[in-house]
Scaffold this motif. Structure first.
Motif, PDB file in Angstrom:
ATOM      1  N   LYS A 377    -113.761 113.438  48.262  1.00 59.74           N
ATOM      2  CA  LYS A 377    -113.912 113.028  46.869  1.00 59.74           C
ATOM      3  C   LYS A 377    -112.672 112.298  46.362  1.00 59.74           C
ATOM      4  O   LYS A 377    -111.597 112.374  46.960  1.00 59.74           O
ATOM      5  CB  LYS A 377    -114.209 114.259  46.003  1.00 59.74           C
ATOM      6  N   ASP A 394    -122.011 116.526  41.209  1.00 54.90           N
ATOM      7  CA  ASP A 394    -122.979 115.444  41.380  1.00 54.90           C
ATOM      8  C   ASP A 394    -124.324 115.969  40.900  1.00 54.90           C
ATOM      9  O   ASP A 394    -124.665 117.115  41.182  1.00 54.90           O
ATOM     10  CB  ASP A 394    -123.114 115.053  42.859  1.00 54.90           C
ATOM     11  N   GLU A 402    -128.483 110.944  44.273  1.00 53.98           N
ATOM     12  CA  GLU A 402    -127.394 111.059  43.298  1.00 53.98           C
ATOM     13  C   GLU A 402    -127.621 110.144  42.094  1.00 53.98           C
ATOM     14  O   GLU A 402    -127.757 108.941  42.232  1.00 53.98           O
ATOM     15  CB  GLU A 402    -126.060 110.707  43.964  1.00 53.98           C
ATOM     16  N   GLY A 405    -122.294 111.163  39.039  1.00 56.92           N
ATOM     17  CA  GLY A 405    -121.127 111.673  39.752  1.00 56.92           C
ATOM     18  C   GLY A 405    -120.055 111.948  38.713  1.00 56.92           C
ATOM     19  O   GLY A 405    -119.801 111.104  37.861  1.00 56.92           O
TER      20      GLY A 405
HETATM   21 MG    MG Z   1    -120.608 109.533  43.642  1.00 54.03          MG
END
Ligand code: MG
Ligand code: 4AD
Length: 479
Positions: A377, A394, A402, A405
């Motif tokens: 990340k 997420d 996704e 985020g």
């Molecule tokens: Mg992302």
């Protein structure tokens, strides 16, 4: 002259009769030399215009073809036909723009494919599908502003040209005025960006977050809503090179507050579309049903489009940790039958097939995953007590993967610098950012919602290229 016209949506919803009206629009169909279905884009429905026999000469009648634009004056009368309550009995019809039926690509008999329509983007707005999609897109954008405005957030315009890589992922489009063939070079042979327009290397923004954090450290709650650019070579139904992102950033928020806000926000904008775009959603729900008829039973959606949206707004999102997600995947029949293409083990970046298993097969609802491994990340995410995972979140949505985020940010200067060094983020160039942690740093958090993915979720459109007016994807930049 033009400002006296009434929009068709207004005429159909007011159901007023016995009154004169001026309408303008484009012909969808013309039947029996008498009945014109006119559409002006204000709603999915057409207005039935009746041209009584004898009103028009043969020459004019011939020019009323699909796609032609008209100005019609007439009297609103109760309709005898089904599907509408009023129709317009024309007293005068003026052709504003002819449309050659031999050449016009949008004919009812050969229903054009979504792929084909992308190539004639100036006409695809004329179809029912894209009319509905772009009216809903508009409503969702309006709802975004309304949601944050009503909560006292400040809409912040972050720059489109920047010199930083907010995500540290290196997927940037360069912005330069240097000549290709004869760029100035340093003694070491590298390009001398001091000679470039901004006197340094610049790119299109991949996220407004870092600038947003600066403003949140003074205004408390801000959000951005603007174009974002990523030069990732992903030719999928979920990726665009130019997409729109909404990024709220809140001071005095932790990861829990962040999740609550994101969930409330998503539900709010979906509800807004359900309340304000009913006809368009019903049209798209039917479209999806028709499209899915060609699929085998197990590939079809369990819920219709509107039932899906209703389900999402009325049920809590599932919240799990990354570690729990990995365990669910490891125990899944799909894993045991070796049906995942990508490996599953603690530390992997979840692939789209994993995300979709979690939301579509296992939980059957949106899922918020937290506590991802720090190594996969971005540098700005707050290190958890375990020293191994970060306060990332997420949000995964059925059919999309996704959609959001976000994270709680690392507000501790020493920890942030440590992480930046580890991830090779240039600390020297980021002093402007680090200053927020030097002078009155506070716990804060934020997230990014991919607007097109949200529009896809609400409209049920399979391909992200079909929810943006002019799509930019690898090897494609038409119009
Ligand atoms: Mg992302
Ligand atoms: O997860 P991402 O990369 O997060 C950020 O950019 C953070 N700075 C957000 C923040 O915390 N303020 O991107 C956020 C979202 C993704 O979840 C996805 O919905 C969307 O942006 N997105 C894309 N949408 C379309 N095409 C692409 N190429 C996208 N890349 C990301």
């Amino acid at each position: 002259m033009f400002n006296k016209r009434t929009k068709i949506k207004e005429l159909l919803s007011a159901e007023i009769t016995g009154q004169e009206a001026i309408v303008m629009g484009w012909v969808r169909t013309f039947r029996n030399n008498q009945f014109i279905a006119l559409n002006d884009g204000s709603c999915n429905q057409n207005l039935q215009v009746v041209a009584s026999l004898g009103l028009l000469d043969d020459e004019t009648l011939k020019r009323i073809t699909t796609g032609a634009s008209l100005k019609v004056i007439g009297e609103l009368v109760p309709s005898l036909g089904k599907g509408q309550s009023v129709e317009l009995k024309a007293t005068s019809i003026e052709i504003l723009g002819d449309c050659d039926p031999e050449k016009y690509p949008l004919q009812l008999k050969n229903r054009p494919s979504l792929e084909y329509l992308r190539e004639i983007a100036h006409l695809r707005f004329r179809t029912n599908t894209f009319g509905a999609v772009f009216r809903i897109r508009h409503s969702l954008a309006y709802a975004v502003h309304k949601f944050f405005n009503d909560k006292g957030f400040v809409y912040l315009h972050t720059p489109i040209i920047t010199s930083s890589d907010a995500e540290g992922a290196g997927e940037m489009f360069r912005v330069t005025t240097l000549p290709f063939d004869n760029a100035p070079r340093n003694e070491d042979g590298n390009i001398n960006f001091k000679e470039d327009f901004f006197g340094k290397s610049t790119n299109l923004t991949v996220s407004g977050q870092l600038e947003g954090e600066l403003a949140a450290m003074a205004l408390s709650d801000i959000y951005t809503f603007g174009p974002t650019f990523r030069a990732e070579n992903s030719n999928t139904t979920r990726h665009l090179a130019e997409f729109w992102m909404i990024e709220p950033e809140m001071a005095f928020y932790d990861i829990e507050d962040n999740m609550n806000l994101a969930e409330e926000f998503i539900k709010y904008i979906i509800q807004y579309a359900m309340d304000n775009n009913r006809d368009d959603l019903e049209f798209l729900a039917q479209r999806l049903l028709d499209e899915e008829k060609q699929l085998p039973q197990d590939k079809r959606s369990e819920l219709g489009l509107i039932e899906k949206l209703e389900f999402v707004v009325s049920n809590a999102f599932e919240r799990i940790t990354y570690t729990e997600a990995i365990n669910i995947l490891l125990e899944s029949p799909t894993y045991k039958k070796k049906k995942f293409k990508y490996e599953v083990q603690w530390g992997i970046d979840l692939q789209s097939e994993h995300e979709r298993y979690l939301v579509e097969k296992h939980f059957k609802k949106p899922v918020i995953v937290t506590g991802y491994p720090a190594a996969i990340k971005a540098f700005y995410m707050r290190m958890n007590e375990d020293g191994n995972t970060v306060a990332a979140m997420d949000i995964l949505a059925p059919g999309i993967g996704e959609i959001v985020g976000g994270s709680q940010r690392e507000e501790r200067l020493d920890k942030l610098i440590e992480r930046m060094n580890k991830m090779h983020v240039p600390v020297d160039e980021m002093q402007w950012y680090l200053d927020t942690r030097r002078f009155g740093s506070v716990p804060h958090a934020g997230f990014g919602l991919g607007f097109e993915r949200m529009v896809q979720f609400v409209t049920g459109m399979t391909n992200i290229r079909d929810v943006i007016p002019f799509a930019r994807t690898p090897k494609n930049c038409e119009f």
